[in-house]
Design a protein around this motif. Structure first.
Motif, PDB file in Angstrom:
ATOM      1  N   ARG A  92      37.750  56.355  41.878  1.00  0.00           N
ATOM      2  CA  ARG A  92      37.548  56.410  43.328  1.00  0.00           C
ATOM      3  C   ARG A  92      36.385  55.544  43.790  1.00  0.00           C
ATOM      4  N   THR A  93      35.371  55.342  42.948  1.00  0.00           N
ATOM      5  CA  THR A  93      34.137  54.727  43.436  1.00  0.00           C
ATOM      6  C   THR A  93      33.811  53.350  42.861  1.00  0.00           C
ATOM      7  N   THR A  94      34.407  52.951  41.738  1.00  0.00           N
ATOM      8  CA  THR A  94      33.973  51.706  41.102  1.00  0.00           C
ATOM      9  C   THR A  94      34.542  50.459  41.755  1.00  0.00           C
ATOM     10  N   GLY A  95      35.664  50.570  42.441  1.00  0.00           N
ATOM     11  CA  GLY A  95      36.272  49.394  43.057  1.00  0.00           C
ATOM     12  C   GLY A  95      36.948  48.470  42.071  1.00  0.00           C
ATOM     13  N   LEU A  96      37.235  48.950  40.864  1.00  0.00           N
ATOM     14  CA  LEU A  96      37.881  48.125  39.845  1.00  0.00           C
ATOM     15  C   LEU A  96      39.369  47.962  40.123  1.00  0.00           C
ATOM     16  N   ALA A  97      39.854  46.754  39.972  1.00  0.00           N
ATOM     17  CA  ALA A  97      41.287  46.499  39.965  1.00  0.00           C
ATOM     18  C   ALA A  97      41.799  46.676  38.539  1.00  0.00           C
TER      19      ALA A  97
END
Length: 272
Positions: A92-97
């Motif tokens: 939810r928070t890391t922004g990883l694709a």
């Protein structure tokens, strides 16, 4: 656009692992860092993560660990709760694709640079597979991001509710077949919806799941799961599950296995 995370390359990763595996949790806490001189980034594909975001991520994971008993030994139930919380947190928070999250060196950085104290607390046996990301299904944090990614339902009232359906071993079975099954979050969510309907009393759940997944793999050879609406996809997956249950009941006639009552509004089942 994805957020780009630092990547700790293998030589330095092995050196840190060898150094850290004999240290206490208190000593490891003093080695936690937001940066490392040996890290690199992907050349393109997003913006580099800010150090304040790395610090926020560390504080959030440490807080979840403290709820589970960190730095003292945790119970099996506490470790499971920790995994579920951190799986959602990471996704939810890391922004990883997904393409970035598939880079093993990123998770090595998270385990050995950003969170070495929590990493070695979570897996006391300290075998290298949990820290060096040779296999993401075994890595202390990488496995959690992918678990959350595979079950995430952006349209659901509780997007990560399916994290509570299967344990680590069952997720490993699905992720190990990721090229055929795990590569499609839509199919994985359908598997989880149907699996939650099954009452497996007196049956070996691991063997049943393996048989169920084998049937889906055979079905996938001539069916495009991604083109099906959820209702039709669930019907096909449910049919495969029925076949597995029937086969297991024939082998173990004294066992009781059936489907639970399905609630489409929640995507979860209630026992009959």
């Amino acid at each position: 656009m994805s957020v780009l995370y630092p990547r700790l390359l293998p030589r330095q990763a092995h050196a840190l692992y060898e150094q850290y595996k004999s240290l206490s949790i208190d000593e490891l806490e003093r080695h936690a860092m937001l940066r490392h001189d040996s890290t690199v980034y992907a050349a393109t594909g997003g913006d580099r993560v800010r150090e304040k975001d790395l610090d926020r991520l560390r504080q959030s994971v440490v807080a979840a660990a403290r709820e589970a008993g960190f730095p003292d030994e945790a119970t099996a139930r506490a470790r499971t709760d920790f995994d579920r919380k951190v799986a959602e947190l990471l996704h939810r928070t890391t922004g990883l694709a997904p393409a970035e999250a598939a880079a093993r060196d990123i998770w090595v950085f998270v385990a050995l640079v950003l969170l070495p104290d929590v990493s070695f607390w979570r897996f006391e046996k300290r075998t290298d597979e949990r820290f060096l990301a040779k296999d993401l299904t075994r890595h202390v944090f990488g496995r959690l991001w992918w678990r959350a990614h595979l079950v995430h339902d952006p349209d659901g009232t509780e997007p990560y509710a399916a994290l509570h359906i299967l344990g680590e071993g069952a997720f490993d079975q699905i992720y190990a077949r990721r090229r055929a099954l795990g590569g499609s979050p839509q199919l994985v969510r359908s598997i989880l919806r149907v699996w939650h309907e099954i009452d497996t009393r007196e049956l070996n759940e691991t063997d049943l799941l393996k048989d169920f997944l084998k049937r889906l793999l055979r079905l996938g050879a001539f069916m495009s799961f991604e083109t099906l609406e959820d209702e039709h996809l669930d019907a096909e997956v449910r049919r495969a599950a029925h076949d597995s249950l029937r086969a297991f009941n024939e082998v173990t006639p004294t066992a009781s296995a059936d489907f639970r009552t399905y609630s489409p509004s929640l995507g979860l089942g209630m026992s009959k």
